[in-house]
Enzyme design. Structure first.
Site, PDB file in Angstrom:
ATOM      1  N   HIS A  92       0.668  -0.991  -0.105  1.00  0.00           N
ATOM      2  CA  HIS A  92       0.109  -0.271  -0.022  1.00  0.00           C
ATOM      3  C   HIS A  92       1.260   1.154   0.097  1.00  0.00           C
ATOM      4  O   HIS A  92       0.782   2.177  -0.825  1.00  0.00           O
ATOM      5  CB  HIS A  92      -0.885  -0.465   1.029  1.00  0.00           C
ATOM      6  CG  HIS A  92      -1.778  -0.921   1.278  1.00  0.00           C
ATOM      7  ND1 HIS A  92      -3.114  -0.766   1.096  1.00  0.00           N
ATOM      8  CD2 HIS A  92      -1.599  -1.803   1.636  1.00  0.00           C
ATOM      9  CE1 HIS A  92      -4.117  -1.771   1.243  1.00  0.00           C
ATOM     10  NE2 HIS A  92      -3.647  -3.043   1.404  1.00  0.00           N
ATOM     11  N   GLN A 120      14.264  -4.730  -5.158  1.00  0.00           N
ATOM     12  CA  GLN A 120      13.449  -5.020  -6.092  1.00  0.00           C
ATOM     13  C   GLN A 120      13.959  -4.295  -7.453  1.00  0.00           C
ATOM     14  O   GLN A 120      13.898  -5.324  -9.039  1.00  0.00           O
ATOM     15  CB  GLN A 120      11.863  -5.698  -5.476  1.00  0.00           C
ATOM     16  CG  GLN A 120      11.558  -6.513  -7.068  1.00  0.00           C
ATOM     17  CD  GLN A 120      10.579  -7.224  -6.713  1.00  0.00           C
ATOM     18  OE1 GLN A 120      10.560  -8.233  -5.475  1.00  0.00           O
ATOM     19  NE2 GLN A 120       9.136  -7.151  -6.816  1.00  0.00           N
ATOM     20  N   HIS A 129       5.900 -13.723  -6.240  1.00  0.00           N
ATOM     21  CA  HIS A 129       4.235 -13.903  -5.596  1.00  0.00           C
ATOM     22  C   HIS A 129       3.001 -13.750  -7.039  1.00  0.00           C
ATOM     23  O   HIS A 129       2.490 -13.278  -6.864  1.00  0.00           O
ATOM     24  CB  HIS A 129       4.040 -12.829  -4.593  1.00  0.00           C
ATOM     25  CG  HIS A 129       4.442 -12.536  -4.521  1.00  0.00           C
ATOM     26  ND1 HIS A 129       5.423 -11.251  -5.378  1.00  0.00           N
ATOM     27  CD2 HIS A 129       3.702 -10.660  -4.126  1.00  0.00           C
ATOM     28  CE1 HIS A 129       5.685  -9.883  -4.802  1.00  0.00           C
ATOM     29  NE2 HIS A 129       4.670  -9.860  -3.878  1.00  0.00           N
ATOM     30  N   TRP A 143       0.118  -6.998  -7.455  1.00  0.00           N
ATOM     31  CA  TRP A 143       0.430  -6.474  -8.354  1.00  0.00           C
ATOM     32  C   TRP A 143       1.273  -4.729  -8.959  1.00  0.00           C
ATOM     33  O   TRP A 143       2.085  -4.113  -9.648  1.00  0.00           O
ATOM     34  CB  TRP A 143      -0.661  -5.389  -7.766  1.00  0.00           C
ATOM     35  CG  TRP A 143      -0.909  -4.093  -9.362  1.00  0.00           C
ATOM     36  CD1 TRP A 143      -1.516  -2.493  -9.254  1.00  0.00           C
ATOM     37  CD2 TRP A 143      -1.532  -4.462 -10.834  1.00  0.00           C
ATOM     38  NE1 TRP A 143      -1.866  -2.020 -10.342  1.00  0.00           N
ATOM     39  CE2 TRP A 143      -1.274  -3.476 -11.238  1.00  0.00           C
ATOM     40  CE3 TRP A 143      -1.202  -5.435 -11.441  1.00  0.00           C
ATOM     41  CZ2 TRP A 143      -1.920  -3.546 -12.469  1.00  0.00           C
ATOM     42  CZ3 TRP A 143      -1.705  -5.427 -12.475  1.00  0.00           C
ATOM     43  CH2 TRP A 143      -2.159  -4.337 -13.626  1.00  0.00           C
ATOM     44  N   ASN A 144       2.443  -4.771  -7.326  1.00  0.00           N
ATOM     45  CA  ASN A 144       3.721  -3.233  -7.344  1.00  0.00           C
ATOM     46  C   ASN A 144       4.454  -4.532  -8.115  1.00  0.00           C
ATOM     47  O   ASN A 144       5.062  -3.999  -9.309  1.00  0.00           O
ATOM     48  CB  ASN A 144       4.035  -2.774  -6.596  1.00  0.00           C
ATOM     49  CG  ASN A 144       2.247  -2.169  -5.454  1.00  0.00           C
ATOM     50  OD1 ASN A 144       2.116  -1.765  -6.086  1.00  0.00           O
ATOM     51  ND2 ASN A 144       3.088  -1.784  -4.030  1.00  0.00           N
ATOM     52  N   SER A 145       5.208  -5.408  -8.002  1.00  0.00           N
ATOM     53  CA  SER A 145       5.990  -6.441  -8.658  1.00  0.00           C
ATOM     54  C   SER A 145       5.299  -6.824 -10.094  1.00  0.00           C
ATOM     55  O   SER A 145       6.430  -6.551 -10.950  1.00  0.00           O
ATOM     56  CB  SER A 145       5.380  -7.816  -7.318  1.00  0.00           C
ATOM     57  OG  SER A 145       6.469  -7.548  -6.362  1.00  0.00           O
ATOM     58  N   GLU A 191       6.506  -3.507 -12.113  1.00  0.00           N
ATOM     59  CA  GLU A 191       8.197  -3.408 -11.728  1.00  0.00           C
ATOM     60  C   GLU A 191       8.811  -4.732 -12.867  1.00  0.00           C
ATOM     61  O   GLU A 191       9.091  -3.177 -13.752  1.00  0.00           O
ATOM     62  CB  GLU A 191       8.774  -3.653 -10.091  1.00  0.00           C
ATOM     63  CG  GLU A 191       8.550  -2.738  -9.584  1.00  0.00           C
ATOM     64  CD  GLU A 191       8.399  -3.164  -7.377  1.00  0.00           C
ATOM     65  OE1 GLU A 191       8.696  -4.221  -7.280  1.00  0.00           O
ATOM     66  OE2 GLU A 191       7.652  -2.514  -7.090  1.00  0.00           O
ATOM     67  N   ASP A 223      -4.852 -10.755  -4.876  1.00  0.00           N
ATOM     68  CA  ASP A 223      -5.117 -10.004  -6.256  1.00  0.00           C
ATOM     69  C   ASP A 223      -4.325 -10.643  -7.438  1.00  0.00           C
ATOM     70  O   ASP A 223      -3.886 -10.745  -8.639  1.00  0.00           O
ATOM     71  CB  ASP A 223      -5.593  -8.802  -6.334  1.00  0.00           C
ATOM     72  CG  ASP A 223      -3.890  -8.001  -5.793  1.00  0.00           C
ATOM     73  OD1 ASP A 223      -3.353  -8.342  -4.879  1.00  0.00           O
ATOM     74  OD2 ASP A 223      -3.321  -7.394  -7.271  1.00  0.00           O
ATOM     75  N   GLN A 224      -3.266 -11.596  -7.252  1.00  0.00           N
ATOM     76  CA  GLN A 224      -1.904 -12.453  -7.124  1.00  0.00           C
ATOM     77  C   GLN A 224      -2.650 -13.509  -8.187  1.00  0.00           C
ATOM     78  O   GLN A 224      -2.042 -13.747  -9.792  1.00  0.00           O
ATOM     79  CB  GLN A 224      -1.429 -12.622  -6.653  1.00  0.00           C
ATOM     80  CG  GLN A 224      -0.753 -12.244  -5.063  1.00  0.00           C
ATOM     81  CD  GLN A 224       0.196 -12.337  -3.768  1.00  0.00           C
ATOM     82  OE1 GLN A 224       0.459 -13.978  -3.787  1.00  0.00           O
ATOM     83  NE2 GLN A 224       0.390 -11.498  -2.771  1.00  0.00           N
TER      84      GLN A 224
END
Length: 442
Positions: free
Chosen positions: A16, A322, A337, A340-342, A345, A361-362
């Site tokens: 978040h 990361q 995993h 959303w951020n990953s 990115e 959400d993954q």
């Protein structure tokens, strides 16, 4: 209004905080004054960040200021709403009294009560969706007050499927896990989602900011009223964080050869899953950088023994930067995993994905990666919800092996990298959208 004051509030989880901080930086670039606030037990995370120059920080209470694991307590979301509403209202009032009137409040998912506080204090508000537009469309189908699936169905079975415009058929394993009754957080989070939607349905001029890439899920974006794309909210350049020895190790590896493996800041991997990951990586005979967080528990002897057998072509660390790792030329694949951020990115960095979703959400993101965006492949779990070593090797070969599937994935990766970079550059769509939005705040 030449320099409006924007207050951004988020929970203390990095999933978040990271996008809200990037949004704050972009608001500042557009000419606004900024305050970022999170729960008291996450305040130290904000204070430790080196990149908040010119941005004020503050906190509000969730009623559990000394418990970093409070979110796991039954009834936590009720406490967060009850205590947080009063605390946030007090913060806004204190800012007003100090000459810093709040002209706009931006809040993230799972804080719908923040919008109610803003409305009661006559402050315009906007929600920042820190998950994909597609996930929000799913939440709407599950939780809207008219014909929401959880509203009209007493029982939700595993045969449930959902067809959304422009997407393949979504089945049980593709939905965000929080929307399913098998989740321990189902009751709390469905209630929170319903509160979000109720406010947006009642608001004559709802403002929805989307942390996504233009064109990534256009039908879902179109279905959200007053949606404004302001993403991808990913650091645009090196943050200046100390690289550490892992960066020197990456420098020694050939271009696009390294498998980078990380499961974020929240997911807890089982001992069997850790073992299978280590076996799969070592047997793949590809160099790998593996992040296994140190959660303060003693490491299993079997895991320790396996790590000792890793040669020079493997490196296990407890943490790494990361965004910098993904941008390194040696990295050719990201086992993730699929938070959303990953996910964003990886797109910005132009790195193919092997998706191993854990929760939230993954699962939906993994579905989209494989079947819609084409920038990776989703690993298959066994009956114990573990990705086995042979499956890990299969996925790595599919993504990095040079065959037809790998070439198709590579083309999709390059496509989305180009779109993402174009959208966040100076004069790009994300910057233009945010500037226009800020100008429209009265």
């Amino acid at each position: 209004m030449s320099h409006p004051h924007v207050l951004l509030v988020a929970r203390h989880d990095y999933g978040h905080l990271n996008p809200i901080i990037e949004l704050a930086k972009n608001f500042k670039h557009a000419g606004a004054r900024l305050t970022v606030a999170t729960t008291a037990n996450g305040f130290h995370k904000l204070k430790s960040l080196p990149s908040l120059n010119g941005i004020s920080i503050a906190f509000f209470s969730d009623g559990h200021d000394d418990d970093v694991n409070a979110a796991k307590i039954p009834g936590y979301f009720h406490d967060l709403k009850r205590v947080g509403s009063k605390s946030l209202a007090g913060l806004i009032q204190n800012l007003l009294e100090s000459g810093n009137q709040v002209n706009l409040l931006v809040y993230t998912l799972f804080l719908p009560w923040a919008a109610v506080v803003a409305r009661e204090l006559n402050v315009p508000s906007a929600i920042l969706l820190i998950q994909s537009a597609t996930c929000f469309s799913i939440y709407y189908r599950f939780c809207n007050s008219h014909d929401g699936i959880v509203v009209v169905n007493k029982d939700i079975g595993t045969s449930l499927s959902l067809q959304l415009p422009g997407l393949p058929l979504l089945k049980w394993g593709d939905f965000p896990t929080f929307a399913l009754p098998t989740s321990p957080y189902f009751t709390d989070l469905v209630t929170v989602c319903q509160e979000h939607l109720k406010f947006l349905e009642e608001e004559p001029n709802p403002r929805v900011l989307l942390n996504t890439i233009d064109g990534l899920d256009p039908d879902s974006v179109k279905s959200i009223g007053n949606a404004i794309v302001v993403g991808p909210l990913v650091p645009s350049s090196s943050s200046g964080i100390h690289h550490g020895s892992y960066f020197q190790w990456l420098d020694s590896k050939p271009k696009n050869s390294v498998v980078y493996v990380s499961f974020g800041s929240t997911a807890v991997l089982s001992k069997p899953q850790k073992e299978e990951i280590l076996h799969g990586l070592m047997e793949s005979r590809r160099p790998f950088l593996l992040v296994f967080r140190n959660d303060g528990e003693d490491e299993h002897p079997e895991i320790k023994d396996l790590k000792e057998k890793i040669g020079d072509d493997g490196l296990v660390v407890g943490w790494c930067s990361q965004t910098e790792v993904l941008r390194h030329v040696a990295v050719g694949c990201f086992v993730t995993h699929c938070g959303w951020n990953s996910t964003l990115e990886s797109m910005v960095a132009g790195v193919a994905v092997v998706a191993c979703p854990q929760f939230a959400d993954q699962t939906t993101n993994a579905k989209m990666v494989e079947e819609v965006w084409g920038n990776g492949i989703r690993a298959v779990v066994d009956e114990n919800m573990v990705v086995r070593r042979d499956e890990i090797k299969r996925c790595l070969e599919a993504v990095m092996g040079g065959g037809q599937r790998a070439e198709e994935i590579k083309k999709s990766v390059q496509k989305w990298e180009k779109v993402a970079v174009e959208s966040v550059k100076d004069g790009g769509s994300s910057q233009i959208n945010l500037k226009r939005f800020l100008e429209g705040i009265s």
